[in-house]
Design an enzyme around this catalytic site. Structure first.
Site, PDB file in Angstrom:
ATOM      1  N   SER A 551      -2.305 -13.779  -2.983  1.00 17.36           N
ATOM      2  CA  SER A 551      -2.966 -13.680  -1.742  1.00 17.36           C
ATOM      3  C   SER A 551      -4.011 -14.831  -1.972  1.00 17.36           C
ATOM      4  CB  SER A 551      -3.389 -12.389  -1.819  1.00 17.36           C
ATOM      5  OG  SER A 551      -3.996 -12.039  -0.388  1.00 17.36           O
ATOM      6  N   ASP A 637       5.289  -8.881   5.158  1.00 14.87           N
ATOM      7  CA  ASP A 637       3.627  -8.833   4.658  1.00 14.87           C
ATOM      8  C   ASP A 637       2.965  -9.208   5.944  1.00 14.87           C
ATOM      9  OD1 ASP A 637       1.205  -9.332   3.774  1.00 14.87           O
ATOM     10  OD2 ASP A 637       1.936 -10.723   2.152  1.00 14.87           O
ATOM     11  N   HIS A 672       3.285  -7.182   1.548  1.00 11.71           N
ATOM     12  CA  HIS A 672       2.144  -7.724   0.672  1.00 11.71           C
ATOM     13  C   HIS A 672       2.129  -7.167  -0.577  1.00 11.71           C
ATOM     14  CE1 HIS A 672      -1.217 -10.227   0.329  1.00 11.71           C
ATOM     15  NE2 HIS A 672      -1.780  -9.204  -0.064  1.00 11.71           N
TER      16      HIS A 672
END
Length: 705
Positions: A551, A637, A672
């Site tokens: 991320s 995501d 995600h």
């Protein structure tokens, strides 16, 4: 060092170039791979089959390429998977937590992917299964349970699920008497709900088409969603919103915040029709959190220059800022992270000198004491309690060598009772491992903490491979906790290290401030400094370091790849936020407006534009000799959209020099968080670790003794 990728013959996909330009502040950029961003991305998040066939074909070609290059690791991945699975107690369960006549917990069955939720009589007895995640997710390629919350009368269960990976959760109500779900199904929520005082309905936040939690509603059981009452709508797209409750069942707390400003609105839990009352109107830079305390609220805040936070109290009758009274004063260098209150005690989790600690305060006389721990680096967590009128609170403890432990702690007698130690079925001897905390000097003299673990037999002579993990954003601290998966690398001679760079709060709030917006480059320089220090201390060598981050940590990976490609033997970037400038310029994306306080707003600020442009990984890809790179993403995501790593890997291949490959692995059925099941997730970790082993030239299994 020659890595085994350099003998590969498979050819990577070459996407078509369709130049797309944008201009801001007199600067024009050309993005040849912009077309990989689906125009109908909102619909794709909900229904992946709607993806443009040309984009799908490219992503599937990427998967075919990475599968070809990693084909020789198939047996290694199976071995890694079995090792990691062998360290998981397959029928693991939590220690049930008491609430009135019952105790509530969760557990897994042997071979199960999803948790099941149960309760027993307060002091033990047969388990009553309330929700079976394996049963609910049966037949679904993706399934994740969100929040699970029982009503105060113990008759109903509020639970939610996401079966796309897009984080649009559906809330469901289960009748525990008949063990059947009611007709109340509320779609497109943030995943949590809060019961009203009489349990006749619940409050929830609704996500809009752009995945923003912009509205809070009240749903009365037995009525249609179209009849739900709008409680509050947040007009500013730059703010997140969530709804919570308290253990006394007195208040509904609507929390509205971005990364530097917060605001609370309160509703009596007994009066869902009431108009929300503001505690303290939002002021840019003012942050506060609220905890119940009977006739007072405890408020954790940075008001009045309390950078590392202080605790104040306010009467529930009028908790406005004019009535805030200091209780725990600000102490520079001691960052108060969280608090939980009880009838007679107030407990806070804080960090000082880079290490966490728990402090218990007697509400009657202000006397405080700390719960002591002895290891050099460790992780703590407050598990709290369901009940308010109790002397017993729960916390967790672990270190990089010590499996997670759960304790009940009597705040009055100071007795600590060990309830559970994480079991490692395949065996674990902490004495076989060494953990250290180092301080790496960064470019400006700041000392960057590094937590690491290695096998006691691993030679510290510069020859060991190293996996160096980093994040460094949003003030998030990566805890130095026990990681059973990492042992598959450590037992093969790796040093496993965490770089606590600026951008986290490892050394206080200033550590965070010095790694955001105009000072973001500090995060990247700190990570490079950590790598250099590990080499200088002969833990590893540069061509033996595999860097890893996900991320915002994936952005860190992209940035250091551009800054210092020769410092790393390989890079693993998971769901990487690498097209920072484009994303921050696109206010229609789910997280862009709320992210501006963290990164800057390049739409309105030329200075912010230049700052981001200077480090945005996609914009700074050059003719460099990059090490082997693995990017991992999920199609649905909503946080880091799939097209960021898709474009980044395409541009890397186009511009780089040398023969090192760039791999892109995309899960076409996840978001995600990756795969949804606990064992499915291990497949993804095994893949990343196999890549790391392949990079450093250790394809064979060789455990340190």
């Amino acid at each position: 060092m020659k890595n085994s990728f350099q003998t590969a013959t498979a050819q990577p996909p070459v996407p078509e170039k369709r130049p797309h330009s944008d201009s801001h502040h007199g600067v024009t950029r050309v993005d040849e791979y912009h077309w990989l961003r689906a125009e109908n991305w909102q619909e794709v998040f909900r229904e992946p089959s709607l993806l443009d066939p040309a984009i799908r074909a490219h992503l599937e070609a990427e998967n075919a390429y990475q599968q070809a290059l990693m084909a020789d690791t198939a047996e290694l991945r199976k071995t890694l998977f079995q090792e990691m699975k062998g360290r998981i107690k397959e029928d693991d369960s939590t220690v049930p937590m008491k609430d009135g006549p019952f105790a509530y917990g969760s557990a897994y069955r042997i071979g199960g992917e999803q948790p099941r939720y149960f309760r027993t009589a307060r002091d033990g007895g047969p388990e009553e299964v309330l929700l079976d995640g394996d049963l609910e997710g049966e037949g679904k390629t993706y399934f994740r349970i969100g929040d699970v919350d029982h009503s105060s009368d113990h008759r109903r269960l509020l639970w939610s699920y996401d079966d796309r990976g897009s984080e649009f959760y559906t809330i469901v109500v289960r009748d525990l008497d008949g063990q059947a779900d009611l007709a109340d199904h509320v779609p497109d929520t943030g995943g949590s709900g809060v019961w009203s005082a009489d349990n006749s309905g619940f409050f929830y936040t609704q996500l809009d088409a752009n995945h923003r939690p912009s509205k809070t509603f009240y749903h009365r059981l037995g009525t249609g969603v179209d009849q739900d009452r709008l409680i509050y709508e947040e007009p500013d797209p730059g703010f997140f919103m969530s709804v919570g409750g308290d253990r006394l069942n007195d208040w509904i707390l609507i929390s509205i915040s971005d990364h530097e400003t917060s605001e609370y609105r309160l509703i009596p839990a007994s009066d869902p029709a009431a108009t929300p009352k503001i505690v303290s109107p939002r002021e840019t830079g003012l942050q506060y959190d609220i905890e119940e305390g009977g006739d007072i609220f405890f408020i954790l805040t940075n008001a009045d220059g309390a950078k590392d936070f202080k605790i104040v109290t306010a009467p529930v009758s009028d908790p406005s800022r004019a009535n805030w009274k200091e209780l725990v004063p600000h102490e520079p260098g001691r960052l108060i992270l969280a608090m939980i209150s009880f009838k007679d005690f107030l407990v806070r989790l804080e960090r000082k000198d880079g290490l966490p600690r728990i402090v218990v305060r007697d509400r009657s006389n202000g006397e405080e004491h700390m719960i002591a721990f002895e290891e050099e680096a460790f992780s703590l967590g407050l598990a709290g309690a369901y009940e308010y009128d109790t002397d017993v609170m729960r916390f967790s403890y672990s270190s990089m060598t010590t499996p997670a432990q759960v304790f009940d702690y009597n705040m009055r007698t100071r007795e600590r009772v060990l309830l559970k130690t994480q079991e490692v079925p395949s065996g674990h001897d902490s004495d076989h491992y060494v953990t250290r905390r180092l301080m790496a000097p960064s470019y400006d003299g700041e000392l960057v903490p590094i937590s690491l673990i290695h096998h006691r037999d691993t030679p510290i002579d510069g020859t060991a491979p190293c996996l160096l993990y980093g994040y460094g954003s949003y003030g998030i601290t990566i805890p130095a906790g026990f990681n059973t998966n990492a042992l598959s690398l450590v037992d093969r001679g790796f040093v496993y290290a965490l770089a606590h760079t600026r951008g986290g709060k490892d050394k206080g709030f200033s550590w965070y401030e010095d790694g955001k917006r105009a000072k973001k480059m500090n995060t990247f320089r700190d990570f490079v400094a950590a790598a250099e220090h590990l080499v200088a201390q002969r833990y590893t060598s540069h061509d033996r370091i595999v860097a890893q981050g996900g991320s915002a940590g994936g952005m860190l990976m992209g940035a250091v790849a551009n800054m210092a490609p020769d410092h790393f033997g390989g890079i693993i970037a998971e769901v990487p936020f690498v097209d920072v400038l484009s994303t921050m310029l696109d206010e229609t994306l789910p997280l862009t407006p709320p992210e501006w306080p963290e990164w800057g707003n390049p739409i309105v600020s030329e200075e912010d534009y230049k700052t981001i442009a200077a480090y945005s990984p996609y914009d700074n890809v050059g003719a460099l000799a990059y090490p082997p790179i693995l990017a991992v993403a999920g199609l649905t995501d909503p946080r880091v959209t799939y097209w960021e790593p898709a474009k980044w890997t395409a541009r890397l291949r186009e511009r780089k020099t040398g023969d090192n490959p760039v791999l892109f692995k995309i899960n076409m059925e996840a978001g995600h968080a990756g795969a949804s099941g606990r064992f499915s997730r291990l497949d993804e970790i095994a893949y990343a670790y196999a890549f790391a082993l392949k990079v450093v030239g250790l394809p064979e299994i060789r455990k340190a003794s």
